[in-house]
Design a protein around this motif. Structure first.
Motif, PDB file in Angstrom:
ATOM      1  N   PRO A 182     -35.360  18.647 -14.525  1.00 55.78           N
ATOM      2  CA  PRO A 182     -35.072  17.819 -15.695  1.00 55.78           C
ATOM      3  C   PRO A 182     -36.345  17.440 -16.445  1.00 55.78           C
ATOM      4  O   PRO A 182     -37.426  17.382 -15.870  1.00 55.78           O
ATOM      5  N   ALA A 218     -33.824  14.614 -20.382  1.00 55.18           N
ATOM      6  CA  ALA A 218     -32.679  14.620 -19.484  1.00 55.18           C
ATOM      7  C   ALA A 218     -32.514  13.266 -18.814  1.00 55.18           C
ATOM      8  O   ALA A 218     -31.396  12.791 -18.605  1.00 55.18           O
ATOM      9  N   ARG A 219     -33.622  12.643 -18.467  1.00 58.01           N
ATOM     10  CA  ARG A 219     -33.540  11.321 -17.828  1.00 58.01           C
ATOM     11  C   ARG A 219     -32.993  10.288 -18.803  1.00 58.01           C
ATOM     12  O   ARG A 219     -32.231   9.396 -18.431  1.00 58.01           O
ATOM     13  N   LEU A 274     -26.545  19.752 -15.498  1.00 57.72           N
ATOM     14  CA  LEU A 274     -27.796  19.019 -15.658  1.00 57.72           C
ATOM     15  C   LEU A 274     -28.080  18.168 -14.426  1.00 57.72           C
ATOM     16  O   LEU A 274     -29.232  18.049 -13.993  1.00 57.72           O
ATOM     17  N   ARG A 275     -27.050  17.577 -13.851  1.00 56.65           N
ATOM     18  CA  ARG A 275     -27.224  16.746 -12.658  1.00 56.65           C
ATOM     19  C   ARG A 275     -27.747  17.571 -11.484  1.00 56.65           C
ATOM     20  O   ARG A 275     -28.453  17.034 -10.616  1.00 56.65           O
ATOM     21  N   ASP A 326     -32.533  19.932 -10.295  1.00 51.93           N
ATOM     22  CA  ASP A 326     -33.437  18.973  -9.666  1.00 51.93           C
ATOM     23  C   ASP A 326     -34.837  19.519  -9.430  1.00 51.93           C
ATOM     24  O   ASP A 326     -35.642  18.889  -8.748  1.00 51.93           O
ATOM     25  N   VAL A 356     -34.081  20.510 -19.957  1.00 50.51           N
ATOM     26  CA  VAL A 356     -34.560  21.021 -18.675  1.00 50.51           C
ATOM     27  C   VAL A 356     -35.786  21.886 -18.927  1.00 50.51           C
ATOM     28  O   VAL A 356     -36.071  22.276 -20.063  1.00 50.51           O
TER      29      VAL A 356
END
Length: 315
Positions: free
Chosen positions: A183, A187-188, A207-208, A211, A243
């Motif tokens: 991300p 994204a955060r 997206l989750r 990592d 990302v």
């Protein structure tokens, strides 16, 4: 050659892609009698196995893409209990698919569609990797969950080549097998926005899972979604700045070997289903389905392709 990517991933040049699909096509076309039964094993990374019955492809297994069991179980379409019961009942005659239909867990057309999607993704993974050679072993067609109507090999390889070209045309392109996706700050912020953010449904799930350790392949296994659909969506998220491709760490163990998918297993079998899908996390509003994001439009042509093959075989 494709344009170099600023983010420094491992996208393949067009000449490699075309050669891989071409070698597969040559191997299938050169089989004795033109309508073989048996297995065509593709050596390479990740490699794979094409299962053949009277000239049609019934399944494609590759450690680079989820199989039908993973697609059904990880997505929650079929429960682990129902899957195991169908496998036990259908094990003797390799009738797992027929058991799924008889138990009203899948429709006959849906089973064919799922098998076609998995075969397409398997062929895509094989051709997107390194192809070292092909070995044909003749014999009875044997697979625990074959496509009931088969998949036309010419159409399968045409679609595989089309997918590879479409992937290379994306800006930026993305290697589905080796690029690890993480991300960005954007994204955060999107995650912090929750239901008020601009991402919904399947895109948020992907997206989750990004990592920094997972590739498109890993995420496809994790979510029970098609490899190609996940790769395309990740490329879009990459273009949107949500990302990024993370630098490669130590090489995987073994010469040219791919690591086991993060958050999932490799090619699943009829008797060892993958772990249950992640628990559903309700959102603040209903997800908006992105047209074509699932990749289902890429496989709707199986009906006409299978029909053409049956007419040619019966003539």
């Amino acid at each position: 050659m494709t344009a170099p990517r600023a983010t420094g991933g491992a996208a393949l040049p067009a000449v490699v892609r075309t050669d891989a699909a071409g070698r597969l096509a040559t191997a299938l076309a050169a089989t004795p009698g033109g309508r073989p039964s048996g297995t065509l094993t593709v050596l390479g990374d990740p490699g794979g196995v094409f299962h053949l019955a009277s000239g049609v492809v019934t399944a494609v297994d590759s450690p680079g893409a989820p199989d039908v069991a993973t697609l059904l179980l990880r997505s929650g379409r079929v429960s682990t209990t129902d899957w195991e019961a169908a496998c036990r009942a259908g094990a003797a005659g390799e009738r797992t698919g027929a058991e799924l239909v008889a138990r009203d867990l899948l429709g006959a057309a849906e089973l064919q569609l799922m098998c076609t999607m998995a075969a397409l993704d398997g062929a895509f993974a094989v051709a997107a990797g390194r192809v070292d050679g092909c070995t044909l072993a003749g014999g009875p067609a044997r697979h625990h969950l074959p496509a009931p109507q088969g998949v036309d090999p010419e159409w399968l390889l045409h679609e595989t080549d089309r997918r590879l070209r479409a992937l290379a045309a994306l800006r930026p392109p993305l290697c589905p097998l080796r690029d690890r996706i993480g991300p960005t700050t954007g994204a955060r912020r999107e995650a912090a926005a929750g239901s008020a953010g601009r991402l919904t449904g399947e895109r948020r799930e992907i997206l989750r899972c990004a990592d920094g350790r997972r590739s498109a392949r890993d995420i496809a296994f994790r979510l029970g979604r098609g490899l190609y659909a996940v790769t395309v969506e990740l490329s879009r998220l990459l273009a949107e700045g949500l990302v990024e491709v993370v630098p490669h760490g130590p090489a995987p163990a073994g010469p040219g070997a791919l690591p086991a998918p993060v958050g999932g297993t490799g090619v699943t079998t009829a008797r060892r289903p993958p772990d249950p899908p992640p628990a559903y996390q309700p959102a603040g509003r209903l997800p908006v389905r992105r047209r074509g994001a699932s990749g289902i439009n890429d496989v709707l042509a199986w009906r006409s392709a299978a029909g053409r093959h049956r007419r040619a075989r019966d003539s």
